[in-house]
Design a protein around this motif. Structure first.
Motif, mmCIF file in Angstrom:
data_model
loop_
_atom_site.group_PDB
_atom_site.id
_atom_site.type_symbol
_atom_site.label_atom_id
_atom_site.label_comp_id
_atom_site.label_asym_id
_atom_site.label_seq_id
_atom_site.Cartn_x
_atom_site.Cartn_y
_atom_site.Cartn_z
ATOM 1 N N ASP A 11 17.528 25.271 -42.928
ATOM 2 C CA ASP A 11 17.310 24.287 -41.858
ATOM 3 C C ASP A 11 18.552 23.448 -41.569
ATOM 4 O OD1 ASP A 11 14.718 25.176 -41.613
ATOM 5 O OD2 ASP A 11 13.869 23.619 -42.908
ATOM 6 N N GLU A 12 19.533 23.443 -42.460
ATOM 7 C CA GLU A 12 20.752 22.670 -42.259
ATOM 8 C C GLU A 12 21.835 23.434 -41.497
ATOM 9 O OE1 GLU A 12 21.951 19.916 -45.792
ATOM 10 O OE2 GLU A 12 21.022 21.693 -46.693
ATOM 11 N N ILE A 13 21.612 24.698 -41.217
ATOM 12 C CA ILE A 13 22.677 25.529 -40.658
ATOM 13 C C ILE A 13 23.180 24.989 -39.335
ATOM 14 C CG2 ILE A 13 23.250 27.801 -39.720
ATOM 15 C CD1 ILE A 13 21.406 29.019 -41.831
ATOM 16 N N ALA A 14 22.294 24.756 -38.394
ATOM 17 C CA ALA A 14 22.721 24.343 -37.050
ATOM 18 C C ALA A 14 23.528 23.052 -37.100
ATOM 19 C CB ALA A 14 21.509 24.180 -36.144
ATOM 20 N N SER A 15 23.109 22.084 -37.898
ATOM 21 C CA SER A 15 23.809 20.799 -37.964
ATOM 22 C C SER A 15 25.117 20.880 -38.734
ATOM 23 C CB SER A 15 22.898 19.740 -38.605
ATOM 24 O OG SER A 15 22.563 20.095 -39.940
ATOM 25 N N SER A 16 25.350 21.972 -39.443
ATOM 26 C CA SER A 16 26.586 22.142 -40.208
ATOM 27 C C SER A 16 27.722 22.699 -39.355
ATOM 28 C CB SER A 16 26.342 23.065 -41.404
ATOM 29 O OG SER A 16 25.388 22.508 -42.287
ATOM 30 N N PHE A 17 27.425 23.161 -38.128
ATOM 31 C CA PHE A 17 28.432 23.647 -37.197
ATOM 32 C C PHE A 17 28.740 22.565 -36.174
ATOM 33 C CE2 PHE A 17 27.312 27.576 -39.128
ATOM 34 C CZ PHE A 17 28.327 28.482 -38.852
ATOM 35 N N PRO A 18 29.941 22.580 -35.577
ATOM 36 C CA PRO A 18 30.258 21.598 -34.537
ATOM 37 C C PRO A 18 29.201 21.580 -33.432
ATOM 38 C CG PRO A 18 32.217 22.825 -35.159
ATOM 39 C CD PRO A 18 31.074 23.481 -35.857
ATOM 40 N N THR A 19 29.036 20.439 -32.816
ATOM 41 C CA THR A 19 27.974 20.278 -31.816
ATOM 42 C C THR A 19 28.156 21.173 -30.595
ATOM 43 O OG1 THR A 19 29.203 18.407 -30.873
ATOM 44 C CG2 THR A 19 27.493 17.901 -32.507
ATOM 45 N N ASP A 20 29.390 21.604 -30.317
ATOM 46 C CA ASP A 20 29.611 22.458 -29.154
ATOM 47 C C ASP A 20 29.468 23.955 -29.475
ATOM 48 O OD1 ASP A 20 31.844 22.672 -30.726
ATOM 49 O OD2 ASP A 20 33.299 22.479 -29.091
ATOM 50 N N THR A 21 28.994 24.272 -30.670
ATOM 51 C CA THR A 21 28.800 25.677 -31.038
ATOM 52 C C THR A 21 27.684 26.280 -30.189
ATOM 53 O OG1 THR A 21 29.480 25.254 -33.324
ATOM 54 C CG2 THR A 21 28.224 27.266 -32.907
ATOM 55 N N PRO A 22 27.927 27.378 -29.497
ATOM 56 C CA PRO A 22 26.881 27.971 -28.656
ATOM 57 C C PRO A 22 25.769 28.583 -29.487
ATOM 58 C CG PRO A 22 28.799 29.391 -28.708
ATOM 59 C CD PRO A 22 29.201 28.124 -29.411
ATOM 60 N N ARG A 23 24.607 28.695 -28.882
ATOM 61 C CA ARG A 23 23.494 29.381 -29.512
ATOM 62 C C ARG A 23 23.520 30.859 -29.126
ATOM 63 N NH1 ARG A 23 21.147 27.279 -33.657
ATOM 64 N NH2 ARG A 23 19.199 28.367 -33.151
ATOM 65 N N ILE A 24 23.077 31.695 -30.026
ATOM 66 C CA ILE A 24 23.037 33.133 -29.784
ATOM 67 C C ILE A 24 21.581 33.570 -29.685
ATOM 68 C CG2 ILE A 24 23.639 35.415 -30.681
ATOM 69 C CD1 ILE A 24 26.041 33.756 -29.818
ATOM 70 N N SER A 25 21.225 34.162 -28.549
ATOM 71 C CA SER A 25 19.854 34.600 -28.332
ATOM 72 C C SER A 25 19.597 35.929 -29.021
ATOM 73 C CB SER A 25 19.580 34.743 -26.834
ATOM 74 O OG SER A 25 20.326 35.825 -26.299
ATOM 75 N N ALA A 26 18.334 36.283 -29.133
ATOM 76 C CA ALA A 26 17.978 37.567 -29.737
ATOM 77 C C ALA A 26 18.552 38.722 -28.921
ATOM 78 C CB ALA A 26 16.456 37.686 -29.839
ATOM 79 N N ALA A 27 18.588 38.580 -27.588
ATOM 80 C CA ALA A 27 19.131 39.629 -26.732
ATOM 81 C C ALA A 27 20.638 39.779 -26.951
ATOM 82 C CB ALA A 27 18.834 39.325 -25.270
ATOM 83 N N GLN A 28 21.346 38.675 -27.089
ATOM 84 C CA GLN A 28 22.783 38.729 -27.344
ATOM 85 C C GLN A 28 23.080 39.376 -28.693
ATOM 86 O OE1 GLN A 28 23.350 34.454 -26.696
ATOM 87 N NE2 GLN A 28 24.838 34.919 -25.073
ATOM 88 N N ARG A 29 22.287 39.042 -29.695
ATOM 89 C CA ARG A 29 22.496 39.632 -31.014
ATOM 90 C C ARG A 29 22.234 41.135 -30.965
ATOM 91 N NH1 ARG A 29 25.017 36.542 -34.329
ATOM 92 N NH2 ARG A 29 23.378 34.998 -34.686
ATOM 93 N N LYS A 30 21.203 41.534 -30.241
ATOM 94 C CA LYS A 30 20.879 42.948 -30.129
ATOM 95 C C LYS A 30 22.019 43.712 -29.460
ATOM 96 C CE LYS A 30 17.152 46.028 -28.613
ATOM 97 N NZ LYS A 30 15.827 46.100 -27.935
ATOM 98 N N ALA A 31 22.615 43.097 -28.428
ATOM 99 C CA ALA A 31 23.742 43.744 -27.735
ATOM 100 C C ALA A 31 24.940 43.876 -28.668
ATOM 101 C CB ALA A 31 24.111 42.949 -26.487
ATOM 102 N N ALA A 32 25.187 42.852 -29.485
ATOM 103 C CA ALA A 32 26.308 42.910 -30.431
ATOM 104 C C ALA A 32 26.096 44.016 -31.461
ATOM 105 C CB ALA A 32 26.466 41.557 -31.130
#
Length: 465
Positions: free
Chosen positions: A429-450
Motif C-alpha cells: 500500500d506504500e508503493i504509490a506514495s514512495s514514487f514522486p507525485t508526477d509519476t504516471p499511472r500504468i493501466s492494465a491495457a498499457q501493461r498488456k501492450a508492454a
C-alpha cells in the motif's frame, strides 16, 4: 574401403563408447544430486524450486551437447552462451550471450552487418526504422568457461587470461553497416581495421614459460528498445582452414566428447551453487560477510567484473542482493549514478540463478524502459502483483530470489564515481506514495501492450531458422 579392415561387430568401438556413456550417466547423476542434496547448497526444496532445479539441469544438458560435440576451433561458429532456453549465472534478460572457440595461434575473421547505429556515436536515435542493439562488445580470452571445473579454485589469479576487447565505442563500421574483426597472433602488415591479438608473452609468474594463446571469443549484444533494436547476425571464419572439411567422427573422439559433456554438466551444477554459498554468502551461513555478500532486501556495494565475481562483462559495474517478500510486501530500490553509462538495468533471478520468464512478465527493466524521475534517481519496486506504476519488477510469484543491477561503461569511471544503490522493504500500500507525485499511472491495457512487445522481441532475438 577394405572390408577386411572393418571388424564385423566393432567390439572395441562398442565397448569404448558404452564405457564413455556410462561415465556420462554417472556425471549426470552427480549433477542431479545438486538439486536436493544439502552438501551442494541447493535452494530450499519447495515445489517450485525443485521443478526449476530440474529445468536448470536440463539447460546445462542443452548447452553441453553443443559445447562437447560441436566446438571446433578449426571450424567455429557463434553459439548462444546463455539464452531463453538455458539460463544460469543470474543472466541478463537484455542480452544475447555469444561465444566461439578459437586457436590463438591461428587467424580468424568475424563479420556482421548492423542496422542504424548512430546512438553508438552519442547521437540521437533515428526516429523510425530498425536499430542496432544498444551495445555490443567482443572479448577474447583463454581458459575454460567459468564453472566448468566445478571447483572455486578456478577463480584464482591466472586461471583465465584476457587478450583484449572491442566495443561499440571503438568498432569501425562501414557506411552500409558492414564490419569485420580480425583475430590472430599478429596484426597483418598494413592492416588498420578492427583487430584483437590472440597471443601474449609469458606471464610475470612464469617468465620462462611459453607464449600464451587465446581459446575463445565471446561477448554480448545488449538491447534497450525491445520494439526496434535488431539482433546482429555474426559470422566467424577460420582463415587457416577455410574451405577445408573436418575429419569424420570416430569412436575415440566420440567417447572423449561424451565424457566432456558429462564433465561440463556436473561442473556447472556444482560450481555455481558453491559460488552462491561461499563467495556471495547468499544463504547467510558464513560468519564473514565478505566483499560480495548479497544481503537480504538490500544491496552490496557496486563492484567491477572480475574472476572474484565469477566473471562477467568487463565493462560492467554490478550490484546485487536478495529479495524476500511476503504477499503484501514490496521492495523499493533507488539508484543514482554520474557520468554516462551506455547501458543500465535491473534483473531478478531465482535461487538457481535463472532469470524469471522475462518474455511474459516484466521481470526486468533497462534504462530505456525505465521511467526516470526528474531528480535523476532510478526507482523501481519489486512486488508480487502490479501496483500500477511504470517501474514495477514482477517477481513472477517468487518469494525469494536474486536482485541484480548492471551499469555498462565503454571506459569504467573512477571508483568514487561508481553508481550508488539502496533498497528498503515497504508495504504494498506504500508503493504509490514512495514514487514522486508526477509519476504516471500504468493501466492494465498499457501493461498488456508492454508485455506483448516483450514477447515479440524475445521471439525475434532467439529465432531459429
Amino acid at each position: 574401403m577394405d572390408s577386411a579392415s572393418v571388424s564385423p561387430d566393432n567390439k572395441e568401438s562398442k565397448e569404448r563408447l558404452k564405457a564413455a556413456w556410462d561415465d556420462l550417466i554417472a556425471e549426470l547423476q552427480l549433477a542431479r544430486d545438486a538439486i536436493d542434496n544439502p552438501a551442494f547448497f541447493p535452494p530450499e526444496a519447495s515445489d517450485r524450486n525443485l521443478a526449476e532445479g530440474y529445468r536448470y539441469l536440463a539447460g546445462f544438458m542443452h548447452h553441453a551437447v553443443e559445447r562437447a560435440f560441436h566446438e571446433d576451433a578449426d571450424f567455429p561458429t557463434f553459439r548462444n552462451g546463455l539464452s531463453v532456453y538455458n539460463k544460469s549465472t543470474i543472466d541478463n534478460a537484455d542480452a544475447i550471450y555469444f561465444y566461439a572457440p578459437i586457436d590463438g595461434k591461428k587467424h580468424y575473421r568475424v563479420h556482421g552487418n548492423i542496422a542504424d547505429h548512430r546512438h553508438w556515436r552519442g547521437e540521437a536515435r533515428a526516429e523510425s526504422g530498425p536499430l542496432a542493439p544498444q551495445y555490443l562488445i567482443f572479448e577474447v580470452h583463454s581458459g575454460p568457461m567459468s564453472g566448468d571445473s566445478g571447483d572455486l579454485r578456478e577463480l584464482a589469479a591466472g586461471g583465465r587470461t584476457g587478450f583484449g576487447s572491442l566495443d561499440t565505442s571503438s568498432l569501425s563500421v562501414a557506411d552500409n553497416g558492414d564490419f569485420e574483426l580480425l583475430l590472430g597472433p599478429e596484426k597483418p602488415a598494413g592492416y588498420s581495421g578492427n583487430f584483437v591479438c590472440t597471443r601474449k608473452p609469458p606471464s610475470k609468474r612464469n617468465p620462462d614459460g611459453d607464449d600464451r594463446y587465446a581459446d575463445y571469443i565471446s561477448g554480448r549484444q545488449l538491447f534497450y528498445d525491445w520494439g526496434r533494436e535488431q539482433a546482429i547476425q555474426l559470422n566467424i571464419s577460420a582463415l587457416d582452414t577455410e574451405g577445408c572439411s573436418p575429419p569424420a567422427l570416430d569412436s575415440e573422439r566420440g567417447a572423449e566428447q561424451l565424457r566432456h559433456m558429462g564433465g561440463i554438466i556436473r561442473g556447472q551444477m556444482h560450481f555455481w551453487l558453491t559460488f552462491y554459498e561461499k563467495v556471495l554468502n547468499c544463504n547467510q551461513r558464513a560468519v564473514e560477510q565478505g566483499r560480495y555478500f548479497m544481503p537480504v532486501n538490500a544491496y552490496n556495494q557496486p563492484n567491477a567484473a572480475s574472476g572474484d565475481t565469477g566473471g562477467g562483462m568487463s565493462t560492467n559495474i554490478y550490484a546485487g542482493g536478495i529479495f524476500d517478500l511476503a504477499d503484501d510486501e514490496a521492495l523499493l530500490i533507488e539508484a543514482s549514478y554520474s557520468g554516462e553509462p551506455v547501458y543500465t538495468s535491473i534483473h531478478l533471478g531465482n535461487l538457481w540463478g535463472e532469470s524469471p520468464d522475462y518474455a511474459n512478465h516484466q521481470s526486468s527493466l533497462n534504462g530505456f524502459q525505465t521511467q526516470m524521475s526528474a531528480d535523476g534517481i532510478q526507482r523501481w519496486v519489486v512486488a508480487h502483483r502490479d501496483p500500477g506504476v511504470p517501474n514495477w519488477i514482477d517477481t513472477t510469484g517468487l518469494r525469494r530470489g536474486f536482485l541484480s543491477n548492471r551499469w555498462a561503461y565503454c571506459q569504467l569511471p573512477e571508483q568514487a564515481q561508481w553508481p550508488q544503490i539502496k533498497a528498503r522493504k515497504i508495504s504494498f500500500d506504500e508503493i504509490a506514495s514512495s514514487f514522486p507525485t508526477d509519476t504516471p499511472r500504468i493501466s492494465a491495457a498499457q501493461r498488456k501492450a508492454a508485455i506483448a512487445e516483450r514477447q515479440q522481441h524475445v521471439q525475434r532475438r532467439f529465432r531459429v531458422f
